[in-house]
Write a protein that holds these residues in place. Structure first.
Motif, PDB file in Angstrom:
ATOM      1  N   SER A  66       3.090   6.967  -5.186  1.00  0.00           N
ATOM      2  CA  SER A  66       1.256   6.591  -4.629  1.00  0.00           C
ATOM      3  C   SER A  66       0.671   6.907  -5.947  1.00  0.00           C
ATOM      4  N   GLY A  70      -5.624   5.314  -4.848  1.00  0.00           N
ATOM      5  CA  GLY A  70      -4.869   5.592  -3.112  1.00  0.00           C
ATOM      6  C   GLY A  70      -5.295   7.480  -2.423  1.00  0.00           C
ATOM      7  N   GLU A  96      -7.150  -3.485   4.485  1.00  0.00           N
ATOM      8  CA  GLU A  96      -6.883  -2.684   3.652  1.00  0.00           C
ATOM      9  C   GLU A  96      -5.997  -3.795   2.722  1.00  0.00           C
ATOM     10  N   SER A  99      -3.060  -3.020  -0.703  1.00  0.00           N
ATOM     11  CA  SER A  99      -2.204  -1.839   0.182  1.00  0.00           C
ATOM     12  C   SER A  99      -1.178  -1.342  -0.804  1.00  0.00           C
ATOM     13  N   GLY A 102       0.093   1.731   1.653  1.00  0.00           N
ATOM     14  CA  GLY A 102      -1.016   1.324   2.595  1.00  0.00           C
ATOM     15  C   GLY A 102      -1.434   2.750   2.938  1.00  0.00           C
ATOM     16  N   GLY A 105      -4.482   2.830   4.800  1.00  0.00           N
ATOM     17  CA  GLY A 105      -4.327   2.168   5.984  1.00  0.00           C
ATOM     18  C   GLY A 105      -4.347   3.242   6.675  1.00  0.00           C
TER      19      GLY A 105
END
Length: 116
Positions: A66, A70, A96, A99, A102, A105
């Motif tokens: 990630s 984020g 989003e 993303s 994600g 989100g």
């Protein structure tokens, strides 16, 4: 047996203490500065686990990595919603964009968005 459990618990995904130059295209790796992606100052992380600072019961198990952006944004939104009681996402329809994993989100959904 037990080897599988050890691999699943390795949050570095085998990258701990390895020089990552040439394995990633981030600026720190391209310059040979990064020694691990699991450094909080690094712009990407290979940590497979994420939880919110203000809601540790919210946990994500990620395959891959990630981005720092984020993770920071997810924590900021949770801080606003849960600590400041901002009611930004509850009952709202959210989109989003860009993303990646994600993570934002998933956080917005946890915070009460009607749909993401």
């Amino acid at each position: 047996g037990n080897d599988h459990a050890n691999i699943a618990d390795d949050v570095s995904h085998g990258y701990a203490n390895q020089k990552l130059q040439g394995k990633c295209q981030c600026e720190m790796c391209r310059q040979g500065i990064a020694t691990t992606h699991n450094d909080a100052s690094h712009d990407q992380s290979l940590f497979g686990k994420f939880s919110l600072d203000v809601a540790p019961s919210f946990k994500l198990e990620l395959v891959g990595g990630s981005t720092k952006c984020g993770r920071v944004m997810a924590n900021y939104f949770a801080y606003l919603e849960l600590t400041k009681k901002a009611d930004i996402f509850k009952g709202k329809n959210c989109l989003e964009v860009g993303s990646g994993t994600g993570i934002v989100g998933c956080t917005v959904a946890y915070l009460g968005a009607n749909s993401v």
